[in-house]
Scaffold this active site. Structure first.
Site, mmCIF file in Angstrom:
data_model
loop_
_atom_site.group_PDB
_atom_site.id
_atom_site.type_symbol
_atom_site.label_atom_id
_atom_site.label_comp_id
_atom_site.label_asym_id
_atom_site.label_seq_id
_atom_site.Cartn_x
_atom_site.Cartn_y
_atom_site.Cartn_z
ATOM 1 N N GLY A 250 0.821 -1.215 0.000
ATOM 2 C CA GLY A 250 0.000 0.000 0.000
ATOM 3 C C GLY A 250 0.848 1.256 0.000
ATOM 4 N N ASP A 251 1.931 1.248 0.787
ATOM 5 C CA ASP A 251 2.846 2.393 0.809
ATOM 6 C C ASP A 251 3.487 2.578 -0.564
ATOM 7 O OD1 ASP A 251 2.266 2.209 3.532
ATOM 8 O OD2 ASP A 251 4.056 1.020 3.925
#
Length: 301
Positions: A250-251
């Site tokens: 996600g990052d």
């Protein structure tokens, strides 16, 4: 310039035990130590894609020194605030037939150290990007993200927020450039059960109505949905590949989106880059590399 803040970074100690037995002595078959934290991950991915950023946050003790060393080892510029008491946390991530995690608490951040961070942020200027990502330690005010954005409001800084619950909802009044909840977090924000893409789009548009300029919803293996500031809805499946590691995907999507936006100045291209970069991390043991991202971009229409 892009700035990322990691309020409670950690050394992530990742170990694999082939057949973990509770209450017994277990031997690892694999182990690795990374500098962890959502903002740090975003900066490392940006660096891998050839985009400069500066890592901000708090570190303490010998573990903090190692976090700073590892961040610099990845080629990232950092400007951490060093706390005099306590130590940065160690998070143990155990991979076996089931995955388990033990996360440390981290050091206490006092008012003096908080003011020091505010003074660093006061130097941000128009068109800078500030990434506020992840949870915050219990010693910080619960409205810290909101306070930062309020302090910098009106300076035409682009805020990117990857957070959950009230931490996210409370900043929408300040019109963040991008927010990126996943589909589970989206459901939790509205206390509902989301069953299909239409419902994801409905609630993503609600977040836009509440103030977010662009809303990016990650859905793991089911792809991603993006609602742009003009109200356009874009969808993307994920490229084909074997998931090796979900930590940091996600990052990486956030980092890829920012890199794509800066390169093309088009939201659609930023979205594609975000999906490719998130997938590149998911299909790798570490975080996304430029070569892997460019390979997967060819699969995204």
């Amino acid at each position: 310039m892009i700035y990322t803040i990691t309020f409670n970074p950690a050394l992530d100690y990742i170990v694999r035990v082939d057949d973990f037995k509770l209450g017994s002595v277990n031997r690892t078959s694999y182990e690795e130590i990374y500098a962890g934290g959502k903002g740090i991950n975003v900066s490392i991915v940006l660096n891998n894609l050839g985009v400069e950023s500066k890592v901000l946050g708090y570190i303490a003790g010998f573990t903090g020194d190692e976090i700073e060393r590892k961040v610099k080892e990845f080629g990232c510029d950092s400007d951490f605030i060093k706390l005099h008491n306590g130590m940065s946390r160690i998070n143990v991530k155990l991979k076996s037939s089931e995955e388990s995690e033990i996360n440390g608490q981290g050091p206490q951040v006092n008012n003096e150290s908080l003011e020091e961070l505010y003074k660093k942020l006061d130097f941000l200027k128009e068109d800078d990007i500030l990434v506020l990502a992840g949870s915050i330690p219990s010693t910080l005010p619960k409205d810290i993200y909101e306070s930062i954005m309020k302090r910098l409001d009106g300076r035409k800084i682009k805020f990117v927020v990857d957070a959950t619950g009230d931490l996210l909802l409370n900043v929408l009044n300040y019109k963040p450039f991008l927010i990126k909840p996943n589909h589970h977090e989206l459901a939790e924000l509205f206390n509902v059960e989301i069953k299909n893409e239409d419902e994801i789009i409905h609630y993503a548009k609600k977040l836009k109505e509440m103030g977010a300029r662009n809303v990016l919803i990650s859905m793991a293996g089911d792809g991603a949905i993006f609602v742009t500031e003009t109200g356009e809805v874009l969808k993307s499946a994920v490229p084909k590949g074997k998931v090796r590691n979900s930590v940091g995907a996600g990052d990486s999507m956030v980092g890829g989106f920012i890199a794509g936006y800066l390169k093309h100045n088009k939201l659609e291209e930023a979205f594609k880059m975000g999906v490719a970069t998130g997938s590149a991390s998911a299909f790798s043991d570490g975080l996304a590399t430029k070569d892997k991202v460019e390979e997967l971009l060819l699969e995204i229409i």
